[in-house]
Scaffold this motif. Structure first.
Motif, PDB file in Angstrom:
ATOM      1  N   ARG A   1      -5.637  -2.531  -8.828  1.00 34.83           N
ATOM      2  CA  ARG A   1      -5.569  -1.069  -8.844  1.00 34.83           C
ATOM      3  C   ARG A   1      -4.194  -0.581  -9.278  1.00 34.83           C
ATOM      4  O   ARG A   1      -4.082   0.405 -10.021  1.00 34.83           O
ATOM      5  CB  ARG A   1      -5.903  -0.522  -7.458  1.00 34.83           C
ATOM      6  N   ALA A   2      -3.134  -1.262  -8.834  1.00 37.56           N
ATOM      7  CA  ALA A   2      -1.782  -0.857  -9.221  1.00 37.56           C
ATOM      8  C   ALA A   2      -1.569  -1.026 -10.725  1.00 37.56           C
ATOM      9  O   ALA A   2      -0.995  -0.160 -11.387  1.00 37.56           O
ATOM     10  CB  ALA A   2      -0.743  -1.670  -8.446  1.00 37.56           C
ATOM     11  N   LEU A   3      -2.027  -2.166 -11.265  1.00 34.64           N
ATOM     12  CA  LEU A   3      -1.901  -2.387 -12.700  1.00 34.64           C
ATOM     13  C   LEU A   3      -2.729  -1.384 -13.492  1.00 34.64           C
ATOM     14  O   LEU A   3      -2.313  -0.915 -14.563  1.00 34.64           O
ATOM     15  CB  LEU A   3      -2.320  -3.818 -13.050  1.00 34.64           C
ATOM     16  N   ASN A   4      -3.904  -1.011 -12.977  1.00 39.21           N
ATOM     17  CA  ASN A   4      -4.738  -0.020 -13.653  1.00 39.21           C
ATOM     18  C   ASN A   4      -4.059   1.346 -13.689  1.00 39.21           C
ATOM     19  O   ASN A   4      -4.029   2.017 -14.726  1.00 39.21           O
ATOM     20  CB  ASN A   4      -6.091   0.107 -12.948  1.00 39.21           C
TER      21      ASN A   4
ATOM     22  N   TRP B   1       0.831  -1.207   0.000  1.00 40.19           N
ATOM     23  CA  TRP B   1       0.000   0.000   0.000  1.00 40.19           C
ATOM     24  C   TRP B   1       0.865   1.257   0.000  1.00 40.19           C
ATOM     25  O   TRP B   1       0.526   2.248  -0.648  1.00 40.19           O
ATOM     26  CB  TRP B   1      -0.933  -0.019   1.200  1.00 40.19           C
ATOM     27  N   SER B   2       1.990   1.218   0.703  1.00 44.77           N
ATOM     28  CA  SER B   2       2.909   2.351   0.702  1.00 44.77           C
ATOM     29  C   SER B   2       3.480   2.589  -0.704  1.00 44.77           C
ATOM     30  O   SER B   2       3.585   3.732  -1.157  1.00 44.77           O
ATOM     31  CB  SER B   2       4.048   2.114   1.701  1.00 44.77           C
ATOM     32  N   TYR B   3       3.844   1.497  -1.382  1.00 48.26           N
ATOM     33  CA  TYR B   3       4.305   1.628  -2.768  1.00 48.26           C
ATOM     34  C   TYR B   3       3.220   2.274  -3.636  1.00 48.26           C
ATOM     35  O   TYR B   3       3.506   3.131  -4.477  1.00 48.26           O
ATOM     36  CB  TYR B   3       4.662   0.250  -3.340  1.00 48.26           C
ATOM     37  N   PHE B   4       1.979   1.856  -3.431  1.00 46.49           N
ATOM     38  CA  PHE B   4       0.879   2.411  -4.228  1.00 46.49           C
ATOM     39  C   PHE B   4       0.711   3.907  -3.964  1.00 46.49           C
ATOM     40  O   PHE B   4       0.533   4.694  -4.906  1.00 46.49           O
ATOM     41  CB  PHE B   4      -0.413   1.662  -3.895  1.00 46.49           C
ATOM     42  N   ARG B   5       0.762   4.299  -2.690  1.00 46.55           N
ATOM     43  CA  ARG B   5       0.601   5.719  -2.345  1.00 46.55           C
ATOM     44  C   ARG B   5       1.727   6.565  -2.919  1.00 46.55           C
ATOM     45  O   ARG B   5       1.530   7.738  -3.231  1.00 46.55           O
ATOM     46  CB  ARG B   5       0.545   5.883  -0.823  1.00 46.55           C
ATOM     47  N   HIS B   6       2.921   5.988  -3.057  1.00 45.73           N
ATOM     48  CA  HIS B   6       4.059   6.714  -3.619  1.00 45.73           C
ATOM     49  C   HIS B   6       4.185   6.508  -5.132  1.00 45.73           C
ATOM     50  O   HIS B   6       5.219   6.835  -5.722  1.00 45.73           O
ATOM     51  CB  HIS B   6       5.361   6.274  -2.937  1.00 45.73           C
ATOM     52  N   ARG B   7       3.118   5.949  -5.753  1.00 41.78           N
ATOM     53  CA  ARG B   7       3.020   5.778  -7.201  1.00 41.78           C
ATOM     54  C   ARG B   7       4.117   4.871  -7.760  1.00 41.78           C
ATOM     55  O   ARG B   7       4.542   5.018  -8.907  1.00 41.78           O
ATOM     56  CB  ARG B   7       3.042   7.134  -7.922  1.00 41.78           C
ATOM     57  N   LYS B   8       4.558   3.921  -6.949  1.00 40.64           N
ATOM     58  CA  LYS B   8       5.486   2.901  -7.425  1.00 40.64           C
ATOM     59  C   LYS B   8       4.657   1.660  -7.741  1.00 40.64           C
ATOM     60  O   LYS B   8       4.678   0.649  -7.026  1.00 40.64           O
ATOM     61  CB  LYS B   8       6.542   2.613  -6.358  1.00 40.64           C
ATOM     62  N   PHE B   9       3.920   1.757  -8.847  1.00 41.07           N
ATOM     63  CA  PHE B   9       2.883   0.775  -9.123  1.00 41.07           C
ATOM     64  C   PHE B   9       3.447  -0.604  -9.455  1.00 41.07           C
ATOM     65  O   PHE B   9       2.859  -1.618  -9.081  1.00 41.07           O
ATOM     66  CB  PHE B   9       1.995   1.280 -10.267  1.00 41.07           C
ATOM     67  N   GLN B  10       4.568  -0.661 -10.161  1.00 43.42           N
ATOM     68  CA  GLN B  10       5.115  -1.962 -10.520  1.00 43.42           C
ATOM     69  C   GLN B  10       5.611  -2.711  -9.288  1.00 43.42           C
ATOM     70  O   GLN B  10       5.400  -3.920  -9.153  1.00 43.42           O
ATOM     71  CB  GLN B  10       6.250  -1.793 -11.532  1.00 43.42           C
TER      72      GLN B  10
END
Length: 431
Positions: free
Chosen positions: A46-49, A12-21
């Protein structure tokens, strides 16, 4: 010893920092250990989207149906179509001729996704196919968690896999399951129909969604349908209805301004862009378009004020200093002209941007009467980008000015190269 973060919290932290891969990879590792972890499933989707997401409201790529409609359409009345815009209403002298497209629409001062992506020229380019297959998860309940999973699955299929047919089937089943009372699913069906080129069906879905729940995005989607059907007046009326429900909404104001701009009604465009700035004085599109309009209306000193506002907002790139330089030149602030162009050259990120700076410097040299310097600037521009159509065109004009009629071979080669460049960029006319 440091404490290790829980894998789901780290993802979730990666997602919030836009590190989607990184987020998707970590979710995949969690799913290998626990295949039915629904939180990891949703977060991975959501990350892949987000990695491939494009705002559907702004992007306007014409599908097969639109191409057929345009081919069979009759000539509309001026002022009622985006294909036949009205006459320019600004009037007055200008420091430079405003560039226009082949359809007669003035080049905007802001690069939007729909302008950048362009339209497909063939049926083959209009057909979209899914990139890869997807794996559906079993449906076992009708709880709120189930609906969140289905929404995430739909967005994954629609945005990431680009499988519109499967997405519309899933949305139709979900709408039926909700007894046709969920406006969100109707909007998603409308999006699918729009991407498939089924504009009339998309219109019905968006109208039905508006009856259940009035949302700004739904107004924007429905207006996009009318624009694709070449009904700008209907789209304008719809935007104004939206403003009655959502007064001062800047996205609706921007939508009206864009339509007026494509209809070549510059005065109305500027009026609505000013309304946007009253709501948000840092809105980039309105600021850029108003600055561009003042420049082409022989008010470079006023345009300079709007472009300097970007510096206050923290924008620092080659395009901005290029505009600052040309505005300073026409405003007779010569001490800042060359400094701005030096900054533009130092900040250029690729050869095309460097070529654009040299192209503008060539115009400055023509303005001070130094044709030799202009010739050198245009040549330097071609060294960086040999597909710059305007530079080829201006070099040919310089040769004619110099009276080098005997060098018609070189002149013909310049025009031939310009024609090849225009073939690569058919929607832009050189000046």
């Amino acid at each position: 010893m440091g404490l290790e973060m829980e894998p789901l919290l780290l993802a979730w932290s990666y997602f919030r920092h836009r590190k989607f891969q990184l987020c998707a990879d970590l979710c995949m590792q969690m799913l290998e250990k626990s295949p039915y972890d629904q939180a990891a499933q949703i977060l991975k989707a959501r990350a892949l989207n987000e990695g491939v997401y494009i705002e559907e409201i702004d992007v306007d790529q014409e599908g097969i149906a639109g191409m057929i409609l345009n081919k069979n359409a009759q000539v509309p009345r001026p002022g009622t179509s985006l294909k036949l815009p009205g006459s320019n209403q600004t009037g007055g002298p200008s420091p430079a001729v405003r560039p226009i497209t082949q359809a007669g629409i003035p080049i905007t001062g802001f690069l939007r996704p729909s302008v950048q992506s362009g339209r497909p020229s063939t049926m083959e380019q209009a057909i979209r196919t899914p990139r890869t297959a997807y794996t559906a998860y079993p449906i076992a309940s009708s709880s709120g968690r189930f609906f969140r999973l289905v929404m995430a699955l739909f967005e994954y299929i629609f945005h990431h896999e680009n499988d519109v047919k499967t997405a519309v089937d899933l949305a139709a089943l979900s709408t039926e399951h909700s007894q046709y009372k969920d406006w969100w699913w109707k909007v998603q069906i409308g999006e699918c129909y729009y991407r498939l080129g089924m504009y009339l069906e998309a219109e019905k879905q968006f109208k039905s969604a508006l009856k259940q729940q009035e949302m700004v995005d739904t107004f924007l989607y429905l207006a996009k349908v009318y624009i694709s059907l070449d009904q700008p007046v209907t789209a304008l009326n719809l935007f104004k209805q939206g403003l009655d429900k959502f007064p001062g909404e800047e996205t609706l104001l921007c939508g009206i301004a864009r339509i007026y701009e494509e209809m070549n009604n510059i005065s109305s465009t500027t009026e609505y862009h000013k309304e946007v700035l009253k709501q948000d004085n840092t809105q980039v599109e309105a600021t850029a378009c108003i600055g561009s309009n003042h420049f082409y209306s022989d008010q470079p000193e006023v345009a300079l004020r709007f472009y300097r506002r970007f510096l206050q907002m923290g924008v620092y790139n080659s395009q901005l200093f290029n505009n600052l330089g040309i505005c300073c030149f026409y405003a007779q602030q010569y001490d800042m002209t060359l400094t701005s162009f030096e900054r533009a050259l130092s900040l250029a990120e690729n050869e095309e941007e460097v070529a654009e700076v040299w192209h503008i410097l060539g115009h400055v040299a023509v303005g001070i009467g130094d044709t030799n310097l202009a010739h050198q600037c245009f040549r330097l521009g071609l060294v960086n980008s040999n597909k710059h159509a305007e530079t080829y065109n201006n070099l040919a004009v310089l040769e004619m000015w110099k009276g080098h009629v005997k060098h018609m071979g070189d002149l013909q080669r310049s025009y031939t190269a310009a024609q090849k460049s225009e073939a690569a960029f058919p929607d832009h006319l050189g000046t």
